[in-house]
Design an enzyme around this catalytic site. Structure first.
Site, short mmCIF file in Angstrom:
data_model
loop_
_atom_site.label_atom_id
_atom_site.label_comp_id
_atom_site.label_asym_id
_atom_site.label_seq_id
_atom_site.Cartn_x
_atom_site.Cartn_y
_atom_site.Cartn_z
CG ASP A 158 -0.27 -0.46 2.85
OD1 ASP A 158 -1.36 -1.30 3.34
OD2 ASP A 158 0.26 -0.35 2.88
CG MET A 177 -3.32 7.64 10.13
SD MET A 177 -4.43 6.13 10.64
CE MET A 177 -4.25 5.22 11.66
CE LYS A 218 -5.29 -0.73 4.10
NZ LYS A 218 -5.20 -1.31 4.34
#
Ligand SMILES: C[S@@+](CC[C@H](N)C(=O)[O-])C[C@H]1O[C@@H](n2cnc3c(N)ncnc32)[C@H](O)[C@@H]1O
Length: 466
Positions: A249, A384, A271
């Site tokens: 990813d 994130m 992703k």
């Protein structure tokens, strides 16, 4: 070639070492490893040799050298610091036809031992025939890193099956082909992953079903670390170079991708935030399908597969489908990125705990356990969290964290594109916006951030060019 490399069986045979210092100690330890019966002759004895004597592992005579001491010896090593004595030992041994090694004096030796890589029962010795011992040691180190510690166990297990293979494959050629296939197949990885019973079962099945010629696939769930390829583990690199298919990813850095076996089929499953190229359930199914079709599948992820990596979900599916797999941990962003940013996550004066948190929730909201995050004397690392940065800072302040608390955002940490913005909770969001930091970025909040001022050691190319 000036000397014949041979492996000399000294088990339970009389070996003589002349000298009782630290050089002699090294040689004695080597002889003991090969199960020699060692007698040391010396007027003095190193404390560690004395310990071996106390444990009855060696014999010792507090004597100066004389030729009679060599009687009955299968080999002799001279390791005194006196050149004349060493020479005398060498001459006496040669006269009695006993192989002799004199440390650091190749001209006095009838044998040398080389630099040894011990993966017993696999043993490799590297010799430069006395010309460049340091080079031989350097080569040994290179080989050490290439040969996983478990290779000895592979040889030992292969040894257990020798008779069964001989009975099943009567010709030498058939046996050679069988072992070549086994040694390139998943059994090796089972052993290296410490799953020896599974490896034995696999070998047994291969012997019994030799005609079926069914290739068995498997999945390697590998953590590729935060970006710098030097942070890969040996096992990660080895599996990356063995796969038939690589499912990867976005987070895996191009430098890490460049180390995947070139012939492998590459499948990108995306992703990036909000644009999942392939839904997780489909990725899980894809991995199982490829492995059941006989492929060695590398599932390569950034950081560590079990830290905000959904690795657990992937192997749940594999488990349910009976697909063999192994998990290779990687350096997660929190410790890789913080190290390269010069921010220790704990420090006796500032933080006795560290919290890893995801700032990205399923429905896009930032509803976190603010009380837990606001506790004193800890470091909070938020994965994130870039999109919700402003809200995160405001909530932490609202829950009692000082507006002056040092905080940092690190973009593409550990890579040559690393960028770091440090500020306080009060102005972090503003500064990050002004600097236009992009994902992947990690937020670090805590007093430890101020240590960066003195501990910043890594200068990426992007910074040094400025
Ligand atoms: C889906 S999580 C995966 C984490 C990964 N499994 C790990 O252990 O690092 C992705 C987040 O990790 C963080 N991250 C990963 N690599 C990073 C890097 N090199 N620099 C900064 N943050 C990184 C960012 O917060 C990014 O949004």
């Amino acid at each position: 070639m000036q000397a014949l490399p041979i492996f000399f069986n000294i088990a339970h045979r009389h070996c003589v070492v002349v000298g009782g210092g630290d050089v002699a100690l090294r040689k004695v330890n080597m002889l003991l490893k090969a199960q020699g019966d060692v007698t040391v002759y010396s007027p003095e004895l190193h404390a560690d040799l004395q310990a071996l004597l106390d444990e009855n592992k060696i014999a010792f005579k507090r004597e100066h050298f004389h030729a009679n001491q060599l009687e009955g010896a299968c080999l002799v090593i001279a390791a005194t610091d006196n050149h004349d004595v060493n020479k005398e030992v060498s001459q006496a041994a040669k006269a009695a036809n006993i192989p002799v090694n004199v440390v650091d004096a190749p001209e006095l030796c009838t044998f040398t031992m080389g630099s040894i890589i011990d993966r017993s029962p696999v043993v490799i010795a590297v010799s430069s025939e006395g010309n460049a011992p340091v080079l031989a040691r350097y080569i040994r180190t290179r080989i050490e890193t290439m040969l996983p510690a478990g290779y000895g166990r592979i040889a030992a297990i292969a040894g257990e099956f020798r008779d069964a293979v001989k009975a099943r494959f009567p010709t030498m050629q058939a046996r050679r082909i069988f072992w070549e296939n086994v040694l390139q197949g998943p059994m090796v990885e089972r052993v290296l992953a410490g799953q020896e019973q599974a490896a034995r079962k696999m070998l047994n099945d291969l012997i019994e079903n030799a005609d079926a010629d069914k290739k068995q696939g498997e999945v390697f769930l590998v953590g590729g670390g935060p970006g710098d390829p030097d942070l890969l583990t040996f096992r990660a690199l080895r599996l990356m170079q063995q796969c038939d298919v690589c499912v990867y990813d976005k987070l895996v850095s191009p430098e890490v991708m460049a180390l995947v076996r070139r012939d492998a089929e590459m499948i990108y499953v995306g992703k990036a935030r909000d644009q999942h190229t392939m839904p997780q359930e489909e990725i899980n199914e894809l991995l199982a399908r490829l492995a059941l079709g006989g492929k060695r599948v590398l599932r390569l992820k950034g950081g560590d597969p079990f830290i905000f990596g959904r690795g657990g979900e992937e192997i749940e599916t594999l488990m349910a489908r009976g697909v063999p797999f192994q998990v290779v941990p990687g350096i997660t962003a929190a410790n890789g990125v913080s190290s390269y940013a010069g921010i220790p996550l704990t420090h006796r004066d500032y933080a006795q705990a560290c919290l890893f948190i995801t700032g990205h929730l399923r429905d896009g909201t930032v509803e976190l356990d603010w009380e837990a995050m606001a506790r004193p004397q800890q470091t909070v690392v938020i994965y994130m969290g870039l999109v919700g940065l402003k809200q995160i800072c405001e909530q932490l302040i609202a829950h009692g964290v000082s507006a002056d608390m040092p905080a940092a955002v690190v973009q593409q940490g550990s890579t040559q594109h690393q960028r770091v913005v440090t500020a306080t909770l009060a102005d972090l969001a503003e500064k990050v916006e002004a600097a236009e930091l992009k994902p992947p970025s990690l937020i670090i909040v805590g007093d430890v951030v101020k240590l960066r001022e003195t501990l910043n050691w890594f200068t990426p190319n992007s910074e040094s060019a400025n």
